[in-house]
Design a protein around this motif. Structure first.
Motif, PDB file in Angstrom:
ATOM      1  N   UNK A   7      -9.123  -6.961 -13.837  1.00 23.93           N
ATOM      2  CA  UNK A   7      -9.443  -7.226 -12.433  1.00 23.93           C
ATOM      3  C   UNK A   7      -8.369  -8.091 -11.778  1.00 23.93           C
ATOM      4  N   UNK A   8      -7.832  -9.055 -12.535  1.00 25.46           N
ATOM      5  CA  UNK A   8      -6.773  -9.905 -11.998  1.00 25.46           C
ATOM      6  C   UNK A   8      -5.502  -9.092 -11.745  1.00 25.46           C
ATOM      7  N   UNK A   9      -5.171  -8.195 -12.666  1.00 24.46           N
ATOM      8  CA  UNK A   9      -3.995  -7.342 -12.482  1.00 24.46           C
ATOM      9  C   UNK A   9      -4.180  -6.397 -11.296  1.00 24.46           C
ATOM     10  N   UNK A  10      -5.387  -5.861 -11.141  1.00 26.66           N
ATOM     11  CA  UNK A  10      -5.667  -4.985  -9.996  1.00 26.66           C
ATOM     12  C   UNK A  10      -5.459  -5.751  -8.689  1.00 26.66           C
ATOM     13  N   UNK A  11      -5.959  -6.979  -8.648  1.00 26.79           N
ATOM     14  CA  UNK A  11      -5.803  -7.796  -7.442  1.00 26.79           C
ATOM     15  C   UNK A  11      -4.326  -8.047  -7.150  1.00 26.79           C
ATOM     16  N   UNK A  12      -3.541  -8.288  -8.189  1.00 27.48           N
ATOM     17  CA  UNK A  12      -2.116  -8.525  -7.994  1.00 27.48           C
ATOM     18  C   UNK A  12      -1.400  -7.258  -7.517  1.00 27.48           C
ATOM     19  N   UNK A  13      -1.816  -6.114  -8.036  1.00 22.52           N
ATOM     20  CA  UNK A  13      -1.234  -4.851  -7.570  1.00 22.52           C
ATOM     21  C   UNK A  13      -1.578  -4.643  -6.094  1.00 22.52           C
ATOM     22  N   UNK A  14      -2.821  -4.936  -5.736  1.00 19.72           N
ATOM     23  CA  UNK A  14      -3.240  -4.802  -4.340  1.00 19.72           C
ATOM     24  C   UNK A  14      -2.369  -5.637  -3.409  1.00 19.72           C
ATOM     25  N   UNK A  15      -1.996  -6.817  -3.873  1.00 19.02           N
ATOM     26  CA  UNK A  15      -1.224  -7.744  -3.030  1.00 19.02           C
ATOM     27  C   UNK A  15       0.279  -7.633  -3.281  1.00 19.02           C
ATOM     28  N   UNK A  16       0.678  -6.550  -3.959  1.00 24.23           N
ATOM     29  CA  UNK A  16       2.101  -6.224  -4.143  1.00 24.23           C
ATOM     30  C   UNK A  16       2.872  -7.363  -4.824  1.00 24.23           C
ATOM     31  N   UNK A  17       2.277  -7.967  -5.841  1.00 25.22           N
ATOM     32  CA  UNK A  17       2.934  -9.055  -6.549  1.00 25.22           C
ATOM     33  C   UNK A  17       3.862  -8.547  -7.650  1.00 25.22           C
ATOM     34  N   UNK A  18       3.825  -7.255  -7.920  1.00 28.17           N
ATOM     35  CA  UNK A  18       4.755  -6.653  -8.855  1.00 28.17           C
ATOM     36  C   UNK A  18       5.664  -5.699  -8.091  1.00 28.17           C
ATOM     37  N   UNK A  19       6.873  -5.511  -8.588  1.00 28.46           N
ATOM     38  CA  UNK A  19       7.807  -4.599  -7.926  1.00 28.46           C
ATOM     39  C   UNK A  19       7.414  -3.152  -8.189  1.00 28.46           C
ATOM     40  N   UNK A  20       7.884  -2.609  -9.317  1.00 28.67           N
ATOM     41  CA  UNK A  20       7.585  -1.213  -9.632  1.00 28.67           C
ATOM     42  C   UNK A  20       6.814  -1.057 -10.928  1.00 28.67           C
ATOM     43  N   UNK A  21       6.757  -2.129 -11.721  1.00 31.71           N
ATOM     44  CA  UNK A  21       6.097  -2.029 -13.014  1.00 31.71           C
ATOM     45  C   UNK A  21       5.437  -3.352 -13.372  1.00 31.71           C
ATOM     46  N   UNK A  22       4.537  -3.295 -14.338  1.00 31.87           N
ATOM     47  CA  UNK A  22       3.895  -4.498 -14.830  1.00 31.87           C
ATOM     48  C   UNK A  22       4.876  -5.291 -15.698  1.00 31.87           C
ATOM     49  N   UNK A  23       4.617  -6.584 -15.860  1.00 28.07           N
ATOM     50  CA  UNK A  23       5.381  -7.329 -16.864  1.00 28.07           C
ATOM     51  C   UNK A  23       5.181  -6.697 -18.242  1.00 28.07           C
ATOM     52  N   UNK A  24       6.042  -7.040 -19.177  1.00 25.32           N
ATOM     53  CA  UNK A  24       5.923  -6.495 -20.529  1.00 25.32           C
ATOM     54  C   UNK A  24       4.623  -6.987 -21.178  1.00 25.32           C
ATOM     55  N   UNK A  25       4.202  -6.292 -22.235  1.00 25.91           N
ATOM     56  CA  UNK A  25       2.998  -6.712 -22.950  1.00 25.91           C
ATOM     57  C   UNK A  25       3.144  -8.145 -23.442  1.00 25.91           C
TER      58      UNK A  25
END
Length: 231
Positions: A7-25
């Motif tokens: 849910x936290x990652x979804x929220x960050x994606x919604x707010x464009x906190x990542x460029x084109x990809x997620x951070x590494x595992x």
């Protein structure tokens, strides 16, 4: 734990906190102080919702819906969790209680005689006509709905008030002609054809708590759903 991370990652994606990809595992493991297995479970949820795709040896890339992202509805994720930044406003046409008849039972899978809340909403996006929605809520699962909630997200109210959220959904898309009632509500011509989305939402244990029929009045709208090969 992993659902909270998702849910936290979804929220960050919604707010464009990542460029084109997620951070590494490894970076996500460090940030959330959890195991690799927990991170993978969290990212699996994002993948199931159609938000990211894995590229072997390169990482997890965020799906880009292109220049028409604001006109795209992610059916895999659910309409209520969409990423459109344009605020919806609602004109509540009807807010009452009805008993399910044979037509509703046949169309949505409820039982004849079920006690339902019925909400008819004419919705706008940027002041432009967007949807006409006929929504029903099982009173056995949702004992009380205030009319104030109908002006915003009813599913969000139900989740916060009763802890009931969508576990699975049946969704059907078709094209239908406007009824005389729909034409009267919107002022649009009777018989005009629009995309219609039918939804039945189930909470855990496959219990139906909400179903709806929605006319999409924006003819530029498009629907996205995610599928993966499980073989």
């Amino acid at each position: 734990m992993y659902t909270n991370i998702a849910n936290d990652l979804i929220d960050k994606i919604k707010h464009h906190l990542f460029e084109k990809k997620l951070p590494t595992e490894y970076e996500l493991m460090q940030e959330y102080d959890v195991s690799r297995n927990t991170i993978r479970k969290a990212v699996d949820i994002l993948s199931q919702k159609g938000l990211v795709r894995r590229v072997q040896g390169s990482g997890y890339y965020i799906n880009d819906f292109g220049p028409r992202a604001d006109q795209t509805i992610n059916l895999t994720m659910g309409v209520s969790e969409g990423f459109n930044h344009l605020k919806l406003t609602s004109r509540v046409i009807t807010f009452d209680r009805v008993v399910a008849d044979e037509a509703l039972a046949a169309e949505f899978g409820c039982l004849v005689g079920d006690d339902l809340y019925r909400v008819i909403r004419y919705r706008f996006r940027n002041r432009q006509a967007y949807t006409l929605e006929y929504a029903y809520y099982e009173r056995e699962e949702v004992p009380f709905l205030p009319i104030e909630a109908a002006h915003d997200s009813l599913l969000e109210f139900i989740r916060n008030e009763y802890g009931v959220s969508v576990d699975t959904s049946d969704q059907y898309v078709g094209i239908e002609s406007f009824t005389s009632e729909a034409a009267f509500i919107t002022g649009l011509p009777q018989g005009d054809k629009y995309i219609v989305l039918y939804q039945s939402h189930y909470r855990k244990n496959n219990v139906l708590f909400n179903f709806s029929k929605t006319y999409y009045l924006d003819r530029k709208i498009r629907f996205y759903f995610h599928a993966s090969n499980q073989s």
